[in-house]
Design a protein around this motif. Sequence first.
Motif, short mmCIF file in Angstrom:
data_model
loop_
_atom_site.label_atom_id
_atom_site.label_comp_id
_atom_site.label_asym_id
_atom_site.label_seq_id
_atom_site.Cartn_x
_atom_site.Cartn_y
_atom_site.Cartn_z
N GLU A 1 35.26 -8.17 -20.18
CA GLU A 1 34.40 -8.79 -20.17
C GLU A 1 33.58 -8.14 -19.02
O GLU A 1 32.31 -7.37 -19.19
CB GLU A 1 34.11 -9.45 -21.06
CG GLU A 1 34.93 -9.32 -22.05
CD GLU A 1 34.83 -10.78 -23.33
OE1 GLU A 1 34.68 -11.70 -22.75
OE2 GLU A 1 35.19 -11.04 -24.72
N LYS A 2 33.67 -8.90 -18.33
CA LYS A 2 32.99 -8.82 -16.51
C LYS A 2 33.12 -7.78 -16.16
O LYS A 2 31.90 -7.31 -15.82
CB LYS A 2 33.71 -10.12 -15.57
CG LYS A 2 33.59 -11.54 -16.35
CD LYS A 2 34.23 -12.21 -15.07
CE LYS A 2 34.61 -13.55 -15.64
NZ LYS A 2 35.50 -14.34 -14.93
N ILE A 3 34.07 -6.90 -15.88
CA ILE A 3 33.58 -5.68 -15.70
C ILE A 3 32.94 -4.72 -16.27
O ILE A 3 32.05 -4.06 -15.96
CB ILE A 3 35.64 -4.65 -15.46
CG1 ILE A 3 36.24 -5.81 -14.75
CG2 ILE A 3 34.99 -3.32 -15.08
CD1 ILE A 3 37.84 -4.99 -14.52
N VAL A 4 33.13 -4.60 -17.55
CA VAL A 4 32.34 -3.78 -18.40
C VAL A 4 30.74 -4.01 -18.27
O VAL A 4 30.54 -3.56 -17.77
CB VAL A 4 32.24 -4.18 -20.00
CG1 VAL A 4 31.20 -3.49 -20.37
CG2 VAL A 4 34.15 -3.70 -20.57
N LYS A 5 30.41 -5.94 -17.99
CA LYS A 5 29.25 -5.80 -17.54
C LYS A 5 28.90 -5.36 -16.64
O LYS A 5 27.46 -5.55 -15.90
CB LYS A 5 28.80 -7.63 -17.74
CG LYS A 5 28.31 -8.48 -19.40
CD LYS A 5 28.74 -9.53 -18.62
CE LYS A 5 29.43 -9.77 -20.55
NZ LYS A 5 28.86 -12.13 -20.77
N VAL A 6 28.97 -5.34 -15.35
CA VAL A 6 29.35 -5.34 -14.35
C VAL A 6 28.81 -3.76 -14.26
O VAL A 6 28.01 -3.14 -13.54
CB VAL A 6 30.33 -5.01 -12.93
CG1 VAL A 6 30.35 -4.12 -11.80
CG2 VAL A 6 30.39 -7.12 -12.75
N THR B 1 29.66 -1.83 -7.13
CA THR B 1 29.88 -2.24 -7.79
C THR B 1 31.46 -2.22 -7.70
O THR B 1 31.86 -3.62 -8.01
CB THR B 1 29.65 -1.12 -8.69
OG1 THR B 1 28.53 -0.24 -9.02
CG2 THR B 1 30.56 -1.02 -10.18
N GLN B 2 31.57 -2.21 -6.78
CA GLN B 2 33.21 -2.13 -6.37
C GLN B 2 33.68 -3.61 -5.64
O GLN B 2 34.50 -3.77 -5.79
CB GLN B 2 33.62 -0.59 -5.50
CG GLN B 2 33.60 0.47 -5.81
CD GLN B 2 33.52 1.69 -4.69
OE1 GLN B 2 33.72 0.98 -3.21
NE2 GLN B 2 34.41 2.92 -4.94
N PHE C 1 25.76 -2.05 -12.78
CA PHE C 1 25.34 -0.63 -11.63
C PHE C 1 26.51 0.68 -12.23
O PHE C 1 27.52 0.66 -11.44
CB PHE C 1 26.02 -1.38 -10.11
CG PHE C 1 26.25 -2.75 -9.86
CD1 PHE C 1 24.83 -3.53 -9.93
CD2 PHE C 1 26.44 -3.99 -10.76
CE1 PHE C 1 23.79 -4.36 -9.48
CE2 PHE C 1 25.86 -5.46 -9.96
CZ PHE C 1 24.95 -5.37 -9.28
N PRO C 2 25.82 1.26 -12.85
CA PRO C 2 26.03 2.30 -13.57
C PRO C 2 26.52 3.17 -12.03
O PRO C 2 26.08 2.86 -11.36
CB PRO C 2 25.58 2.84 -14.83
CG PRO C 2 24.06 2.33 -14.38
CD PRO C 2 24.25 1.51 -13.66
#
Length: 70
Positions: free
Chosen positions: A60-65, A5-6, A69-70
């Motif tokens: 939006e991209k970060i929210v999807k990531v 995720t990072q 990958f919670p």
Amino acid sequence: MDPKTQKKIDEIMYETNEKINAIVNEIRDIRFSKMDEHDKETKCDKLRVEFEQVMIEEEEKIVKVMERFP
């Protein structure tokens, strides 16, 4: 946050940074040009909208990531 995720968020940030730097440089070039003031404002207004859109897309991209990958 896990390393996957990072890494993905870092990639998004680098990509966004490149886009933002390009917009800022273009605004700076316009501001210091000999262009008519009205034209400067018009072009800079368009670039501000573009800047805002880049930031919205990054979020939006970060929210999807984060969802993937919670």
